[in-house]
Design an enzyme around this catalytic site. Structure first.
Site, PDB file in Angstrom:
ATOM      1  N   ASP A 268       1.067  -0.369   0.301  1.00  0.00           N
ATOM      2  CA  ASP A 268      -0.284   0.189  -0.156  1.00  0.00           C
ATOM      3  C   ASP A 268       0.910   1.084  -0.213  1.00  0.00           C
ATOM      4  O   ASP A 268       0.660   2.145  -0.993  1.00  0.00           O
ATOM      5  CB  ASP A 268      -0.765   0.095   1.398  1.00  0.00           C
ATOM      6  CG  ASP A 268      -1.693   0.987   1.461  1.00  0.00           C
ATOM      7  OD1 ASP A 268      -2.877   1.178   1.200  1.00  0.00           O
ATOM      8  OD2 ASP A 268      -1.539   1.721   1.874  1.00  0.00           O
TER       9      ASP A 268
ATOM     10  N   THR B 245      -4.685   2.878  -0.209  1.00  0.00           N
ATOM     11  CA  THR B 245      -4.342   2.469  -1.969  1.00  0.00           C
ATOM     12  C   THR B 245      -5.214   1.083  -1.725  1.00  0.00           C
ATOM     13  O   THR B 245      -5.862   0.532  -2.624  1.00  0.00           O
ATOM     14  CB  THR B 245      -3.362   1.940  -2.097  1.00  0.00           C
ATOM     15  OG1 THR B 245      -2.478   4.119  -1.986  1.00  0.00           O
ATOM     16  CG2 THR B 245      -3.126   1.701  -3.454  1.00  0.00           C
ATOM     17  N   ASP B 246      -5.105  -0.105  -0.891  1.00  0.00           N
ATOM     18  CA  ASP B 246      -5.375  -0.924  -0.781  1.00  0.00           C
ATOM     19  C   ASP B 246      -7.161  -1.479  -0.531  1.00  0.00           C
ATOM     20  O   ASP B 246      -7.700  -1.826  -1.171  1.00  0.00           O
ATOM     21  CB  ASP B 246      -4.928  -1.967   1.259  1.00  0.00           C
ATOM     22  CG  ASP B 246      -3.430  -2.521   0.574  1.00  0.00           C
ATOM     23  OD1 ASP B 246      -3.331  -3.102  -0.770  1.00  0.00           O
ATOM     24  OD2 ASP B 246      -2.855  -2.436   1.518  1.00  0.00           O
ATOM     25  N   LEU B 247      -7.998  -0.176   0.081  1.00  0.00           N
ATOM     26  CA  LEU B 247      -8.789  -0.284   0.051  1.00  0.00           C
ATOM     27  C   LEU B 247      -9.479   0.069  -1.282  1.00  0.00           C
ATOM     28  O   LEU B 247     -10.836  -0.290  -1.318  1.00  0.00           O
ATOM     29  CB  LEU B 247      -9.500   0.501   1.232  1.00  0.00           C
ATOM     30  CG  LEU B 247      -9.150   0.592   3.011  1.00  0.00           C
ATOM     31  CD1 LEU B 247      -9.319   1.384   4.075  1.00  0.00           C
ATOM     32  CD2 LEU B 247      -9.935  -0.995   3.004  1.00  0.00           C
TER      33      LEU B 247
END
Length: 228
Positions: free
Chosen positions: A130, A158-160
């Site tokens: 991320d 960014t991951d989410l």
């Protein structure tokens, strides 16, 4: 079925589970998902981090590196609608579990790959993180106090974001399969997702060559906006 761990993949599949999908989480024998040990805090023996993105799921431990484990994954794929994985491109193919391998036994499958940089390109075999994708995409460049150093957001945005894009792509692919009867391979990655989320910041540069700066809680185009 999900062969993914940590955040983006589990977040995407949890959203599907919240809508009523039956999610089978495949974990490595012994330690399971890495986030099971990410704490404190813990609820009993379970990491709260793990619990936050893994509700509404069943779990099974399989050693996919062994032939028996790979066979079980293929048997599950044959009766599942979707397979979500977040391995470096080529890793599952080396175990006989890449898209082409699964497609032979489950041509209906929606096979969603979540990676750092996609299935092709100069960085496609690099692991995705991320904070790295947030830096490369420019998110960190525009986050933080005016004139100060770049700042990572307080959650792994960014991951989410990638998890949400994957979730939406899976839903669209299921609708397409309903029309055609055919599965497909979805390519979701951290870098592309975060660049897409730059929206007007990216558009400002593409259209006007205006490079954004860090504004703290203020805004380049809207006044007043900042925290007083």
């Amino acid at each position: 079925m999900k062969c993914c761990r940590v955040l983006a993949g589990p977040f995407a599949t949890m959203n599907l589970g919240d809508l009523g999908a039956e999610i089978i989480k495949v974990e490595k024998p012994g330690s399971g998902d890495d986030t099971r040990s990410w704490g404190p805090p813990f609820v009993g023996t379970e990491s709260v981090y793990f619990l936050s993105v893994n509700r509404n799921k069943k779990s099974i431990a399989i050693n996919m590196k062994k032939a028996k484990g790979a066979k079980i994954i293929k048997e599950l794929a044959a009766v599942c609608d979707v397979l979500v994985e977040n391995y470096v491109p080529g890793k599952l193919a080396g175990m006989g579990l890449g898209y082409d391998d699964i497609n032979t036994v489950a041509p209906h499958i929606i096979y969603c790959s979540i990676t750092g940089y996609g299935q092709t390109g100069p960085k496609f075999q690099q692991a995705g993180y991320d904070s790295v994708a947030a830096a490369v995409s420019g998110l960190l460049h525009i986050t933080g106090p005016e004139g100060g150093e770049p700042v990572r957001p307080g959650v792994a945005m960014t991951d989410l974001a990638t998890g949400l894009y994957a979730y939406g792509a899976i839903m669209a692919a299921l609708l397409q399969r309903h029309k055609t009867g055919k599965g497909m391979h979805l390519d979701c990655n951290l870098l592309s997702s975060q660049v897409a989320c730059l929206t007007y910041i990216a558009s400002n540069f593409l259209n006007c060559r205006t490079e954004s700066i860090r504004w703290g809680t203020a805004h380049a185009s809207i006044v007043p906006y900042q925290v007083s």
